[in-house]
Design an enzyme around this catalytic site. Structure first.
Site, PDB file in Angstrom:
ATOM      1  N   HIS A 138      -7.169 -21.249  -9.140  1.00 12.20           N
ATOM      2  CA  HIS A 138      -6.207 -20.532  -9.963  1.00 12.20           C
ATOM      3  C   HIS A 138      -6.744 -20.488 -11.389  1.00 12.20           C
ATOM      4  CE1 HIS A 138      -5.344 -24.785 -10.441  1.00 12.20           C
ATOM      5  NE2 HIS A 138      -4.869 -24.492 -11.646  1.00 12.20           N
ATOM      6  N   ALA A 139      -6.191 -19.585 -12.154  1.00 12.39           N
ATOM      7  CA  ALA A 139      -6.525 -19.475 -13.583  1.00 12.39           C
ATOM      8  C   ALA A 139      -5.212 -19.268 -14.339  1.00 12.39           C
ATOM      9  CB  ALA A 139      -7.502 -18.328 -13.820  1.00 12.39           C
TER      10      ALA A 139
END
Length: 147
Positions: A66-67
């Site tokens: 994820h970011a």
């Protein structure tokens, strides 16, 4: 329930991935296809991994790339890839990784219910092992429907 987020269109079962890059790309692609994230979201995950290591390898055999929301998230979404032969992410204590949930969240709170369901799954060793050994998408969805 995790099947509110994961369905046949965003779950993949593969034998092997060339490397962690291709495994992460494969997990994020359904999010791009569903217009949940912009393509730059994948690059943001790669950049963070290169800067600080495999921050998203959460436990033995489990990763959740994820970011940050501002890196191209359009809507909250989740996808799943099972790599039956596992793939090395450079996480000494947790490699190889078999289960990869790609997560996109628009903010810091809208995905809490999803995270709670994932946490319950990750704490159920039997379910994680069954997921790791799943033979088809129907079996994967049946396991996820319990959480």
């Amino acid at each position: 329930m995790l099947t509110d987020w994961i369905n046949k269109s965003n779950v993949r079962l593969i034998n092997r991935a060339k490397d962690w890059h291709s495994a992460v790309a494969l997990s994020v692609q359904p999010l791009i296809d569903q217009n949940a994230v912009e393509s730059r979201y994948l690059q943001a995950i790669f950049t963070m991994h290169e800067q600080i290591g495999p921050y998203y390898v959460l436990g033995e055999g489990i990763a959740m790339p994820h970011a940050r929301p501002e890196e191209g998230v359009i809507k909250t979404a989740l996808s799943l890839v099972i790599v039956s032969e596992g793939v090395e992410f450079g996480s000494e204590d947790n490699d190889p990784v078999y289960i990869i949930f790609a997560l996109a969240a628009v903010d810091s709170h809208s995905h809490i219910e999803m995270i709670v369901s994932l946490s319950k799954l990750f704490c159920d060793e039997e379910a994680v092992n069954t997921l790791k050994l799943a033979q088809d998408e129907q079996e994967i969805l049946a396991i996820l429907s319990q959480f």
